[in-house]
Design a protein around this motif. Structure first.
Motif, PDB file in Angstrom:
ATOM      1  N   ASP A   1       0.825  -1.208   0.000  1.00 67.21           N
ATOM      2  CA  ASP A   1       0.000   0.000   0.000  1.00 67.21           C
ATOM      3  C   ASP A   1       0.861   1.261   0.000  1.00 67.21           C
ATOM      4  OD1 ASP A   1      -2.371  -1.424  -0.051  1.00 67.21           O
ATOM      5  OD2 ASP A   1      -2.583  -1.456   2.131  1.00 67.21           O
TER       6      ASP A   1
ATOM      7  N   SER B   1       0.922   4.038  -3.086  1.00 68.59           N
ATOM      8  CA  SER B   1       0.700   5.458  -2.840  1.00 68.59           C
ATOM      9  C   SER B   1       1.835   6.295  -3.416  1.00 68.59           C
ATOM     10  CB  SER B   1       0.562   5.704  -1.334  1.00 68.59           C
ATOM     11  OG  SER B   1       0.402   7.079  -1.067  1.00 68.59           O
TER      12      SER B   1
ATOM     13  N   SER C   1      -5.644  11.457  -1.539  1.00 74.11           N
ATOM     14  CA  SER C   1      -5.126  10.343  -0.756  1.00 74.11           C
ATOM     15  C   SER C   1      -4.166  10.799   0.331  1.00 74.11           C
ATOM     16  CB  SER C   1      -4.413   9.345  -1.683  1.00 74.11           C
ATOM     17  OG  SER C   1      -3.247   9.937  -2.225  1.00 74.11           O
ATOM     18  N   ASP C   2      -3.775  12.076   0.311  1.00 75.49           N
ATOM     19  CA  ASP C   2      -2.801  12.544   1.281  1.00 75.49           C
ATOM     20  C   ASP C   2      -3.155  13.946   1.752  1.00 75.49           C
ATOM     21  OD1 ASP C   2      -0.708  13.165   2.847  1.00 75.49           O
ATOM     22  OD2 ASP C   2       0.799  13.117   1.272  1.00 75.49           O
TER      23      ASP C   2
ATOM     24  N   SER D   1       1.771   8.829   5.661  1.00 72.21           N
ATOM     25  CA  SER D   1       1.989   9.234   4.263  1.00 72.21           C
ATOM     26  C   SER D   1       2.355  10.697   4.119  1.00 72.21           C
ATOM     27  CB  SER D   1       0.739   8.940   3.414  1.00 72.21           C
ATOM     28  OG  SER D   1       0.409   7.588   3.452  1.00 72.21           O
TER      29      SER D   1
END
Length: 443
Positions: free
Chosen positions: A57, A61, A337-338, A433
């Motif tokens: 994962d 990313s 996503s971040d 992340s």
């Protein structure tokens, strides 16, 4: 831009136990707090790593950020362990190959594999090639020498012959380079300055022994753009014209076009020089992920330098020996996503306000110049507070929108539940992340 295949990335398993029954140079992985770990060799830390080395994962990313759709996984070079006794080396190769296969299985349209073998025992290595082939890997990784044995040595010919017959490529990576004593007490220059020279030495060994002419269907990939090879080819050609030919029946510069090269040269002028020397049809994208020396956004770098999108995937398929069903990763989803993207100078504090009363505070700069989006609406910024590997408190922050072109100071404060003992033992704050420069402060 089409699909991008990064052919030069490395992995380390999350679990590789120390074993007193093995050779003293047997490698192991020691996990520490959070996602941190260290590769241990001979009881000493060889390299500090993190979960990117084994966590699919995390890799996916980062691949979105890098514009990469498929990574080809290969062992961290030191784990090739060409110096171990054959029994240990064969067992370690099986462990590493199983790790790579397990990672590919989680996302088979985004990962492919290059495995390892016990190269110091050629008959064993030849047998292990069958396992590598059965796992669906594209080839094997070896060092620039096999514990001092030059890659042009006749003792390795059976390995090359078997790899060619099985349609497996060979990825050559610098390992324990020669000449370290010449740079004095500066071992930190090994990866940056000596590796390219080591790769050139191995390349000359292969050329002088006529390996590409003896095994014309064997695909050999030279890491880091072949190191210094492209720069010495004109000199080698001149020597060849004077009769310094070794086993070469053609000029070295012509034979060198049969090798494959990755793009990890960092400088577009250097990559263009390589293309002028060897052509572009055998150049493939590489990054050296996940290590600090990696080339970020390698596909974009290669395209800018060469203006040729064939290096992004078509050439990689040719080296891998077949087409792959590549699932393109959704770049548009990357900002969502971040939630830390575009936050700069992050400072975190926990303050005691009374018995069992604690306040979490965060200060940072929202950089609209960098992000152009600067919003946590899709998901909050999540912070975990840890004692060792144990999470003792969590906080979430939905920060306000940062306008494109603005640099806004952002602050946030909230009470959190925390015991006095855990407060006294707090040792880390984790922002999953994070892709911004971060300063973590616990008070």
């Amino acid at each position: 831009m089409g699909a991008v295949i990064d052919i030069h990335t490395h992995i380390v398993p999350a679990r590789l136990a120390a074993d007193p029954k093995r050779d003293r140079r047997w490698p192991s992985v020691a996990l520490s707090a959070g996602d941190q770990a260290a590769v241990m060799i001979g009881g000493k830390v060889f390299r500090k790593i993190d979960a990117r080395s084994w966590d699919i994962d995390r890799r996916l990313s980062d691949m979105v950020d890098d514009g990469t759709d498929m990574q080809v996984l290969s062992p961290m070079p030191e784990l090739l362990s060409h110096w171990l006794p054959p029994d240990d080396a064969e067992f370690l190769a099986d462990v590493m190959n199983e790790q790579i296969a397990a990672m590919i299985e989680q996302a088979p349209c985004n990962f492919a594999g290059i495995g390892m073998i016990c190269a110091q025992d050629v008959p064993r290595a030849v047998r292990q090639l069958q396992k590598v082939k059965a796992l669906g890997f594209a080839g094997i990784e070896i060092g620039t020498h096999i514990n001092g044995v030059a890659l042009g040595s006749e003792t390795l010919f059976p390995l090359y012959e078997a790899a060619e017959a099985l349609d497996l490529g060979i990825f050559v990576h610098p390992l324990h380079p020669a000449g370290m004593e010449r740079i004095g007490a500066s071992p930190e220059f090994a990866a940056t300055a000596v590796f390219p020279l080591e790769t050139a030495l191995a390349s000359v060994a292969l050329l002088a022994a006529g390996i590409t002419e003896r095994f014309p269907r064997l695909r050999i990939l030279l890491s880091h753009g072949g190191g210094a090879l492209s720069w010495i080819l004109p000199r080698m050609d001149f020597g060849w014209s004077l009769g310094l030919k070794g086993q070469m029946t053609q000029p070295p510069s012509k034979i060198a076009r049969q090798f494959w090269y990755d793009t990890i040269l960092y400088d577009p002028v250097s990559l263009s020089f390589l293309a002028d020397a060897v052509g572009t049809d055998h150049i493939v994208v590489g990054s050296d992920y996940p290590f600090a020396i990696r080339q970020k956004q390698p596909g974009a770098f290669a395209t800018r330098a060469l203006g040729n999108e064939a290096v992004l995937a078509d050439n990689a398929f040719a080296f891998l020996g077949r087409m792959h069903d590549v699932k393109k990763l959704d770049r548009a989803a990357a900002p969502n996503s971040d939630p830390t993207f575009g936050l700069l100078d992050i400072e975190i504090a926990i303050q005691r306000r009374g018995p069992r009363a604690f306040q979490f505070e965060i200060y940072c700069i929202g950089d609209g110049y960098q992000s152009g989006r600067g919003s946590s609406e899709p998901q909050p910024l999540a912070i975990e507070f840890r004692v060792g590997a144990r999470t003792v408190a969590k906080a979430e922050w939905r920060y306000p929108t940062v306008l494109n072109g603005h640099m806004d100071a952002l602050t946030f404060s909230m009470p959190i539940e925390l015991s006095d003992r855990d407060f006294a033992e707090l040792d880390s704050a984790v922002l999953p992340s994070v892709r911004a420069e971060a300063t973590i402060c616990l008070e």
